[in-house]
Motif scaffolding. Structure first.
Motif, PDB file in Angstrom:
ATOM      1  N   ASP A  41      33.791  57.588  45.581  1.00  0.00           N
ATOM      2  CA  ASP A  41      33.484  56.355  44.869  1.00  0.00           C
ATOM      3  C   ASP A  41      33.957  55.175  45.718  1.00  0.00           C
ATOM      4  N   ILE A  42      33.246  54.057  45.632  1.00  0.00           N
ATOM      5  CA  ILE A  42      33.664  52.832  46.325  1.00  0.00           C
ATOM      6  C   ILE A  42      34.167  51.848  45.266  1.00  0.00           C
ATOM      7  N   VAL A  43      35.432  51.449  45.415  1.00  0.00           N
ATOM      8  CA  VAL A  43      36.051  50.510  44.484  1.00  0.00           C
ATOM      9  C   VAL A  43      36.229  49.174  45.200  1.00  0.00           C
ATOM     10  N   SER A  44      35.758  48.092  44.589  1.00  0.00           N
ATOM     11  CA  SER A  44      35.780  46.793  45.271  1.00  0.00           C
ATOM     12  C   SER A  44      37.215  46.322  45.515  1.00  0.00           C
ATOM     13  N   ARG A  45      37.492  45.909  46.754  1.00  0.00           N
ATOM     14  CA  ARG A  45      38.806  45.356  47.119  1.00  0.00           C
ATOM     15  C   ARG A  45      38.914  43.877  46.738  1.00  0.00           C
ATOM     16  N   PHE A  46      37.780  43.240  46.452  1.00  0.00           N
ATOM     17  CA  PHE A  46      37.755  41.789  46.220  1.00  0.00           C
ATOM     18  C   PHE A  46      36.903  41.458  45.006  1.00  0.00           C
ATOM     19  N   ASP A  47      37.139  40.265  44.442  1.00  0.00           N
ATOM     20  CA  ASP A  47      36.091  39.646  43.647  1.00  0.00           C
ATOM     21  C   ASP A  47      34.948  39.284  44.601  1.00  0.00           C
ATOM     22  N   SER A  48      33.739  39.348  44.098  1.00  0.00           N
ATOM     23  CA  SER A  48      32.604  38.943  44.931  1.00  0.00           C
ATOM     24  C   SER A  48      31.706  38.025  44.112  1.00  0.00           C
ATOM     25  N   PRO A  49      31.529  36.775  44.479  1.00  0.00           N
ATOM     26  CA  PRO A  49      32.216  36.099  45.576  1.00  0.00           C
ATOM     27  C   PRO A  49      33.712  35.978  45.298  1.00  0.00           C
ATOM     28  N   PRO A  50      34.491  35.796  46.381  1.00  0.00           N
ATOM     29  CA  PRO A  50      35.946  35.791  46.217  1.00  0.00           C
ATOM     30  C   PRO A  50      36.476  34.509  45.571  1.00  0.00           C
ATOM     31  N   PHE A  51      35.624  33.481  45.470  1.00  0.00           N
ATOM     32  CA  PHE A  51      36.046  32.184  44.906  1.00  0.00           C
ATOM     33  C   PHE A  51      34.803  31.523  44.327  1.00  0.00           C
ATOM     34  N   ASP A  52      35.026  30.511  43.465  1.00  0.00           N
ATOM     35  CA  ASP A  52      33.887  29.719  42.984  1.00  0.00           C
ATOM     36  C   ASP A  52      33.252  29.039  44.199  1.00  0.00           C
ATOM     37  N   VAL A 139      27.010  26.278  40.869  1.00  0.00           N
ATOM     38  CA  VAL A 139      28.279  26.915  41.224  1.00  0.00           C
ATOM     39  C   VAL A 139      28.158  28.416  40.951  1.00  0.00           C
ATOM     40  N   ALA A 140      28.421  29.231  41.986  1.00  0.00           N
ATOM     41  CA  ALA A 140      28.465  30.684  41.788  1.00  0.00           C
ATOM     42  C   ALA A 140      29.917  31.055  41.531  1.00  0.00           C
ATOM     43  N   PRO A 141      30.252  31.488  40.304  1.00  0.00           N
ATOM     44  CA  PRO A 141      31.667  31.704  39.983  1.00  0.00           C
ATOM     45  C   PRO A 141      32.242  32.944  40.666  1.00  0.00           C
ATOM     46  N   ALA A 142      33.535  32.900  40.953  1.00  0.00           N
ATOM     47  CA  ALA A 142      34.239  34.046  41.534  1.00  0.00           C
ATOM     48  C   ALA A 142      33.977  35.294  40.691  1.00  0.00           C
ATOM     49  N   GLY A 143      33.702  36.413  41.345  1.00  0.00           N
ATOM     50  CA  GLY A 143      33.506  37.666  40.623  1.00  0.00           C
ATOM     51  C   GLY A 143      32.167  37.768  39.918  1.00  0.00           C
ATOM     52  N   GLU A 144      31.262  36.806  40.186  1.00  0.00           N
ATOM     53  CA  GLU A 144      29.961  36.827  39.518  1.00  0.00           C
ATOM     54  C   GLU A 144      29.215  38.133  39.802  1.00  0.00           C
ATOM     55  N   ASP A 145      29.279  38.576  41.058  1.00  0.00           N
ATOM     56  CA  ASP A 145      28.576  39.811  41.428  1.00  0.00           C
ATOM     57  C   ASP A 145      29.434  41.013  41.045  1.00  0.00           C
ATOM     58  N   VAL A 146      30.669  41.035  41.497  1.00  0.00           N
ATOM     59  CA  VAL A 146      31.544  42.186  41.274  1.00  0.00           C
ATOM     60  C   VAL A 146      32.984  41.716  41.110  1.00  0.00           C
ATOM     61  N   ARG A 147      33.712  42.353  40.178  1.00  0.00           N
ATOM     62  CA  ARG A 147      35.140  42.089  40.004  1.00  0.00           C
ATOM     63  C   ARG A 147      35.938  43.057  40.859  1.00  0.00           C
ATOM     64  N   ARG A 148      37.037  42.576  41.420  1.00  0.00           N
ATOM     65  CA  ARG A 148      37.966  43.430  42.146  1.00  0.00           C
ATOM     66  C   ARG A 148      38.392  44.619  41.278  1.00  0.00           C
ATOM     67  N   GLY A 149      38.455  45.818  41.895  1.00  0.00           N
ATOM     68  CA  GLY A 149      38.919  47.000  41.174  1.00  0.00           C
ATOM     69  C   GLY A 149      37.814  47.768  40.459  1.00  0.00           C
ATOM     70  N   VAL A 150      36.620  47.212  40.462  1.00  0.00           N
ATOM     71  CA  VAL A 150      35.492  47.875  39.797  1.00  0.00           C
ATOM     72  C   VAL A 150      34.849  48.887  40.755  1.00  0.00           C
ATOM     73  N   THR A 151      34.430  50.038  40.211  1.00  0.00           N
ATOM     74  CA  THR A 151      33.702  51.020  41.015  1.00  0.00           C
ATOM     75  C   THR A 151      32.269  50.527  41.186  1.00  0.00           C
ATOM     76  N   VAL A 152      31.898  50.210  42.419  1.00  0.00           N
ATOM     77  CA  VAL A 152      30.572  49.625  42.658  1.00  0.00           C
ATOM     78  C   VAL A 152      29.549  50.662  43.101  1.00  0.00           C
ATOM     79  N   LEU A 153      30.015  51.776  43.673  1.00  0.00           N
ATOM     80  CA  LEU A 153      29.097  52.837  44.087  1.00  0.00           C
ATOM     81  C   LEU A 153      29.768  54.179  43.799  1.00  0.00           C
ATOM     82  N   ARG A 154      28.973  55.142  43.393  1.00  0.00           N
ATOM     83  CA  ARG A 154      29.487  56.457  43.017  1.00  0.00           C
ATOM     84  C   ARG A 154      29.283  57.482  44.135  1.00  0.00           C
TER      85      ARG A 154
END
Lengths: 404, 404
Positions: A41-52, A139-154
């Motif tokens: 599994d791939i777990v995100s190391r960052f919010d994506s985007p990392p900032f607003d 404005v694209a908010p921090a974590g809009e795509d993916v939150r840190r710690g979330v499993t993004v791929l199995r």
């Protein structure tokens, strides 16, 4: 070889499943990961985007400062800084202020929206805003795509370009994937000569060596092909030494009349033949065995029979080694012609499918390569069916859906 | 960059077509030909099979000698020779005679059919035949698959395993194919850092480098990716030197606010920008130009916009370079949801298609990689349509049908 007791196809699959081996994971650079299968599994190391961040080139502002703006009645704001991509600004955006900002740059403190450049006019150190923006606009908010710690791929995911994008975005430039199966391809046959040679009497061009090499590649494996004479000692030695070096062995041919079925006899002597002869058309004289924990697929010498046997059994096994399965990809199509089939036998008919219908490709015999060239799918007729009526829906495996 | 005058997508395709370049043919070993595109017609050097051959292990006989045979009343034939695969026999099969024969071996003179081994009993130098055969039974006639001199594969054919089988069978161990396009990928952006690094403020992981590398591979090209800062001189020098070394240049990003659109300005200075801004959603800020006869695709820095722009324009161009075209592979699916679209704009909606229906994948913004991971197709909404009603059929491009 006598085929008086043919094994049902589903029993052959059961034997394959009982003897399924898997390749171990390996770490590869993300530049090499296209069409590989994730082993973790791939777990995100960052919010994506990392900032607003700004979604546009323009000016970061307090939205309320722009309310009511129009070309006839623009708001005037003082530009206090400029933020390029990859930069940060220490400036706080106060009332009546704006910061020039590039697409992708972080929104500075105090601002809550971005006015697009094309809705502003420059006026010395100021800008005139010709249109209001709402809070959060552009404005694209921090974590809009993916939150840190979330499993993004199995685990088990086939890596397309977008999965590679996701892995990179999650903070990885290397990933663990299942190793590609290494496959020793042993093509037997005294009658086979290199295709570019001239043909002596009784000789035929060796197409299986090239075909099996490509079939293995199309199933995500890497092939090492060799041509051997129909000699049980030579074939046996090659199988024995290959069993300790490769993940899978695939043979074709080996039916010299005076010495029985060379390959099957060799495997029987070195290990165990687990089936020989399957209720499959075309391709019934197919065998499978294990030598020193290494699976051995024994296919026909006839090119089309070998291709079908590969697709039904060896491809299934090779994909499963990498944690993939093509059998769930079967689709339904209306059959344009009536097709007969014997009960107790599974047919894989060469066919041409479009998006709605499928038509069997006329052919005789298992040597007709032309019929495979004219096909893009198999019609699969289960052993419980006695055929298909014209216009009836049937199970179809599109070749394109069977490859990695 | 101002996008006040957006080019219709069909006009962008026209400009690509006017500037289409092709890779030249190269000769490759047939072992390397999988998924390459033929640059020549293939004409068979041989009949295939090259001679009348046995389709079974058994005995070559005169069919009339077996008429009326049964277990209770077998015919008795004298065995005069044995022919293995790859061998020939000088023996003539006379009345009352049989020659033992292996599958694939040439039918000896005098014989016109083969009795399968399982319908015979051995009896010293004789066999007893338990079942009659008809003339030609179990004989695969010379040229049954292909006649010598016939064109078996056409220029422009994508080589699957069966086409490789056909080329080998026609007498070739090497083939001429179109060279894979070499692609320089230039990813610009001061904000981008290696995904495995920790993130400083304002920085984001560089996913485009890995994504474009995989996208190029999926279109049959080979990519050489590099990351550059948003500096017009650095980017310009790289484009200029790459133009003489690569078939195609693809850039992403380059929108540092203080210096305008770095990449587009660089291409404008070195050659010609042929379009900039297309009526496409997502992905309108896409540009295309030529530098020293080399096409340059200038894509957005936003990952999803860059992927869509690649798929619509760069993939089309790269496949055409190899004499392939994915646009004819569009299929129809019923759309599960109502979709709005503005007239005058072509939409490529990320979507999930099954065999009958398609559903748009919900997403906001062109930065949402997750939406591409959840998609397996685009819904294409032509500029003449104002949207799709729920349940209406629409045009769908399956991702799997767009790759080599």
């Amino acid at each position: 070889m006598f085929l008086s007791e043919l094994l049902p196809v589903r029993d052959a699959f059961r034997i394959l499943d009982e003897n399924q081996r898997f390749t171990e994971p390996e770490t590869v650079d993300l530049l090499e990961a296209y069409h590989r299968v994730l082993a973790d599994d791939i777990v995100s190391r960052f919010d994506s985007p990392p900032f607003d961040r700004s979604a546009m080139d323009g000016y970061a502002v307090r939205a309320e400062d722009t309310f009511g703006s129009s070309p006839g009645n623009p708001s005037t704001l003082r530009v206090t800084d400029s933020i390029g991509a990859g930069e940060v600004s220490g400036v706080d955006v106060g009332h009546g202020e704006a910061v020039r900002i590039a697409t992708g740059a972080p929104i500075p403190a105090g601002a809550d929206a971005v006015v697009m450049e094309e809705y502003t006019l420059q006026d010395g150190p100021d800008i005139r805003v010709l249109r209001p923006v709402a809070p959060s606009e552009n404005v694209a908010p921090a974590g809009e795509d993916v939150r840190r710690g979330v499993t993004v791929l199995r685990e088990g995911t086939l890596m397309r370009p977008q999965e590679i994008a996701m892995a990179a975005s999650a903070g990885y430039s290397k990933v663990r994937v299942f190793r590609r199966p290494s496959v020793k391809v042993i093509v037997t046959g005294n009658e086979l000569v290199d295709p570019s040679d001239d043909l002596e009497p009784g000789k035929v061009p060796n197409s299986n060596l090239y075909t099996l090499n490509a079939l293995v590649e199309s199933a995500g494996g890497s092939a090492d092909p060799v041509h051997l004479p129909d000699d049980i000692d030579t074939v046996g030695e090659e199988i024995e030494s290959s069993a300790s070096e490769y993940d899978v062995i695939i043979t074709t041919g080996g039916t010299a009349i005076s010495r029985g079925d060379v390959v099957v006899d060799a495997v029987d002597g070195l290990g165990e033949v687990l089936f020989h002869g399957v209720a499959l058309r075309p391709g019934k004289p197919v065998a499978f065995g294990m030598v020193s924990e290494t699976p051995v697929f024994m296919l026909s010498g006839y090119p089309v029979a070998a291709m079908v046997q590969f697709d039904v059994f060896a491809r299934y096994y090779l994909l499963r080694m990498q944690h993939l399965d093509y059998r769930h990809r079967a689709v339904k199509r209306r059959c344009r012609a009536k097709v007969a089939s014997g009960p107790g036998r599974t047919d894989y008919l060469r066919a041409w499918a479009d998006d709605e219908e499928v038509e069997p490709v006329q052919s005789r015999g298992s040597g007709i390569i032309r019929s495979m060239v004219g096909s893009n799918a198999y019609i699969v007729i289960d052993e419980n069916l006695e055929g298909i009526s014209a216009g009836e829906e049937c199970d179809v495996l599109l070749f394109d859906s069977m490859v990695i």
